[in-house]
Design a protein around this motif. Structure first.
Motif, mmCIF file in Angstrom:
data_model
loop_
_atom_site.group_PDB
_atom_site.id
_atom_site.type_symbol
_atom_site.label_atom_id
_atom_site.label_comp_id
_atom_site.label_asym_id
_atom_site.label_seq_id
_atom_site.Cartn_x
_atom_site.Cartn_y
_atom_site.Cartn_z
ATOM 1 N N ASP A 117 0.844 -1.191 0.000
ATOM 2 C CA ASP A 117 0.000 0.000 0.000
ATOM 3 C C ASP A 117 0.884 1.247 0.000
ATOM 4 O OD1 ASP A 117 -2.028 1.809 0.135
ATOM 5 O OD2 ASP A 117 -2.985 0.977 1.926
ATOM 6 N N THR A 118 1.556 1.470 -1.118
ATOM 7 C CA THR A 118 2.549 2.549 -1.181
ATOM 8 C C THR A 118 1.923 3.934 -1.088
ATOM 9 O OG1 THR A 118 2.491 2.419 -3.607
ATOM 10 C CG2 THR A 118 4.214 1.157 -2.465
ATOM 11 N N ASN A 119 0.718 4.114 -1.593
ATOM 12 C CA ASN A 119 0.078 5.431 -1.520
ATOM 13 C C ASN A 119 -0.203 5.842 -0.080
ATOM 14 O OD1 ASN A 119 0.019 5.854 -4.308
ATOM 15 N ND2 ASN A 119 -1.942 4.817 -4.553
ATOM 16 N N TYR A 120 -0.697 4.901 0.701
ATOM 17 C CA TYR A 120 -0.996 5.169 2.109
ATOM 18 C C TYR A 120 0.269 5.571 2.870
ATOM 19 C CZ TYR A 120 -2.461 4.201 6.949
ATOM 20 O OH TYR A 120 -2.722 4.280 8.291
ATOM 21 N N PHE A 121 1.333 4.787 2.696
ATOM 22 C CA PHE A 121 2.561 5.069 3.426
ATOM 23 C C PHE A 121 3.291 6.274 2.860
ATOM 24 C CE2 PHE A 121 1.794 1.192 5.584
ATOM 25 C CZ PHE A 121 2.547 1.236 6.737
ATOM 26 N N SER A 122 3.076 6.592 1.595
ATOM 27 C CA SER A 122 3.659 7.792 1.014
ATOM 28 C C SER A 122 3.137 9.037 1.720
ATOM 29 C CB SER A 122 3.337 7.864 -0.481
ATOM 30 O OG SER A 122 3.804 9.070 -1.042
ATOM 31 N N ASN A 123 1.836 9.047 2.012
ATOM 32 C CA ASN A 123 1.250 10.185 2.728
ATOM 33 C C ASN A 123 1.802 10.297 4.147
ATOM 34 O OD1 ASN A 123 -0.408 10.871 0.550
ATOM 35 N ND2 ASN A 123 -2.052 9.513 1.222
ATOM 36 N N ILE A 124 1.983 9.149 4.791
ATOM 37 C CA ILE A 124 2.536 9.151 6.147
ATOM 38 C C ILE A 124 3.968 9.681 6.132
ATOM 39 C CG2 ILE A 124 3.303 7.669 8.051
ATOM 40 C CD1 ILE A 124 0.895 5.909 7.555
ATOM 41 N N THR A 125 4.756 9.241 5.154
ATOM 42 C CA THR A 125 6.148 9.670 5.054
ATOM 43 C C THR A 125 6.246 11.174 4.852
ATOM 44 O OG1 THR A 125 6.864 7.533 4.189
ATOM 45 C CG2 THR A 125 8.291 9.409 3.743
ATOM 46 N N ASP A 126 5.424 11.707 3.971
ATOM 47 C CA ASP A 126 5.422 13.154 3.755
ATOM 48 C C ASP A 126 5.066 13.895 5.039
ATOM 49 O OD1 ASP A 126 6.062 12.771 1.113
ATOM 50 O OD2 ASP A 126 4.005 13.002 0.381
ATOM 51 N N SER A 127 4.101 13.359 5.760
ATOM 52 C CA SER A 127 3.638 14.010 6.984
ATOM 53 C C SER A 127 4.677 13.964 8.094
ATOM 54 C CB SER A 127 2.341 13.345 7.455
ATOM 55 O OG SER A 127 1.922 13.868 8.693
ATOM 56 N N ILE A 128 5.254 12.787 8.321
ATOM 57 C CA ILE A 128 6.193 12.646 9.436
ATOM 58 C C ILE A 128 7.459 13.480 9.227
ATOM 59 C CG2 ILE A 128 7.265 10.544 8.522
ATOM 60 C CD1 ILE A 128 7.718 9.587 11.313
ATOM 61 N N ALA A 129 7.902 13.628 7.973
ATOM 62 C CA ALA A 129 9.088 14.441 7.704
ATOM 63 C C ALA A 129 8.889 15.868 8.200
ATOM 64 C CB ALA A 129 9.401 14.444 6.205
ATOM 65 N N ARG A 130 7.683 16.391 7.987
ATOM 66 C CA ARG A 130 7.386 17.764 8.424
ATOM 67 C C ARG A 130 7.055 17.810 9.913
ATOM 68 N NH1 ARG A 130 4.473 17.418 3.332
ATOM 69 N NH2 ARG A 130 5.512 18.663 1.727
ATOM 70 N N ASP A 131 6.314 16.810 10.389
ATOM 71 C CA ASP A 131 5.868 16.821 11.789
ATOM 72 C C ASP A 131 7.030 16.794 12.769
ATOM 73 O OD1 ASP A 131 3.281 16.865 10.937
ATOM 74 O OD2 ASP A 131 2.873 14.745 11.317
ATOM 75 N N ILE A 132 8.023 15.952 12.487
ATOM 76 C CA ILE A 132 9.140 15.835 13.432
ATOM 77 C C ILE A 132 10.403 16.513 12.914
ATOM 78 C CG2 ILE A 132 8.189 13.659 14.286
ATOM 79 C CD1 ILE A 132 10.490 12.204 12.976
ATOM 80 N N HIS A 133 10.307 17.133 11.735
ATOM 81 C CA HIS A 133 11.409 17.872 11.120
ATOM 82 C C HIS A 133 12.680 17.011 11.048
ATOM 83 C CE1 HIS A 133 13.151 21.549 9.543
ATOM 84 N NE2 HIS A 133 14.234 21.303 10.266
ATOM 85 N N GLU A 176 9.680 -5.190 -5.272
ATOM 86 C CA GLU A 176 8.396 -5.699 -5.756
ATOM 87 C C GLU A 176 7.321 -4.616 -5.720
ATOM 88 O OE1 GLU A 176 5.063 -9.072 -4.447
ATOM 89 O OE2 GLU A 176 7.034 -9.041 -3.500
ATOM 90 N N TYR A 177 7.337 -3.784 -4.653
ATOM 91 C CA TYR A 177 6.316 -2.755 -4.493
ATOM 92 C C TYR A 177 6.851 -1.344 -4.728
ATOM 93 C CZ TYR A 177 3.692 -6.574 -2.392
ATOM 94 O OH TYR A 177 3.047 -7.762 -2.172
ATOM 95 N N GLY A 178 8.130 -1.125 -4.486
ATOM 96 C CA GLY A 178 8.735 0.161 -4.800
ATOM 97 C C GLY A 178 8.441 1.261 -3.791
ATOM 98 N N ASP A 179 8.606 2.511 -4.258
ATOM 99 C CA ASP A 179 8.478 3.723 -3.448
ATOM 100 C C ASP A 179 9.513 3.779 -2.329
ATOM 101 O OD1 ASP A 179 7.331 6.243 -3.050
ATOM 102 O OD2 ASP A 179 6.095 5.514 -1.403
ATOM 103 N N SER A 180 10.724 3.286 -2.607
ATOM 104 C CA SER A 180 11.834 3.543 -1.700
ATOM 105 C C SER A 180 12.266 4.984 -1.924
ATOM 106 C CB SER A 180 12.994 2.582 -1.978
ATOM 107 O OG SER A 180 12.627 1.266 -1.636
#
Length: 246
Positions: free
Chosen positions: A180-196, A206-210
């Motif tokens: 579920d790369t789309n779901y975790f992509s949103n989390i990754t974008d959020s956490i980068a900003r949330d915790i700076h 196999e699934y990508g989005d590294s």
């Protein structure tokens, strides 16, 4: 689904330890030295048999390279149902006087995904280690003048766990076996900003989005991003920790 099949084989105490797999891991390790000298190598979740952990540790110690990897599932206990453990290994090399050594830290995954629980408990004689998961602690590593933490896939979905490290880490590593790369992509974008902090997300090819993501605008947030592919590959990039601190 080769990675999952290999991990299930390890869970059944029938690990796949053939030369082809060992050569793939050695190829990644050697490439990390031949290209830009890597300080840190990260493998996805459930991607490395625990039997090869000593080999990675020797490489880390010899070449002064930290390694983070998800270990294939392990089943423990003499009687059924056996508890199935999902560990992430963090190997940190260090020198003391004239000696090279390495710290090897194994941390149990605190939040198994619903699919993972179904895969484990849907098979006879296996169960999830609930008590061990609750008592396990997250880690704050301090190494080579940097501070970081490591999340194991579904753990990243817990906002309370993510918030613990706000203001305490330069980067967060997340190892994944996640479709579920789309779901975790949103989390990754959020956490980068949330915790700076930089977020280094490593998923199976196999699934990508590294990717490596930084807390900046949408046009510059991804320092590195790869969709995936059929072959095992090493992708390298650098992060500027001092600039982020400034």
């Amino acid at each position: 689904k080769t990675i999952l099949n290999h991990s299930i084989s390890s869970m059944k105490d029938k690990p796949v330890l053939n030369y082809e797999r060992f050569d793939e891991i050695n190829h990644i390790l050697n490439q990390s030295l031949k290209r830009q000298k890597a300080d840190l190598i990260i493998f996805p979740e459930i991607s490395v048999p625990y039997q090869w952990l000593p080999h990675l540790t020797v490489f880390s110690k010899k070449n002064n390279v930290a390694i983070i990897c998800g270990l294939e599932h392990l089943a423990t206990g003499k009687k059924a149902p056996k508890e199935v453990l999902n560990y992430v290994a963090t190997i940190l090399p260090f020198k003391y006087k004239n000696y090279s050594n390495a710290l090897v830290d194994l941390r149990l995954k605190k939040d198994y995904s619903p699919d993972e629980i179904k895969e484990i408990e849907g098979r006879k004689n296996f169960k999830v280690p609930v008590a061990k998961m609750k008592s396990e602690k997250l880690r704050l590593y301090k190494w080579n003048s940097t501070s970081f933490s490591v999340f194991n896939c579904f753990e990243l979905a817990d906002i309370r766990k993510r918030s613990i490290f706000r203001g305490h880490v330069d980067f967060v590593v997340t190892v994944e076996y996640n479709r579920d790369t789309n779901y975790f992509s949103n989390i990754t974008d959020s956490i980068a900003r949330d915790i700076h902090a930089y977020i280094i997300q490593v998923n199976t090819s196999e699934y990508g989005d590294s990717r490596i993501t930084q807390p900046s605008d949408s046009n510059t947030k991804d320092i590195l991003k790869i969709k995936g592919g059929d072959n095992v590959s090493l992708i390298t990039s650098s992060i500027n920790i001092l600039d982020l601190r400034e």
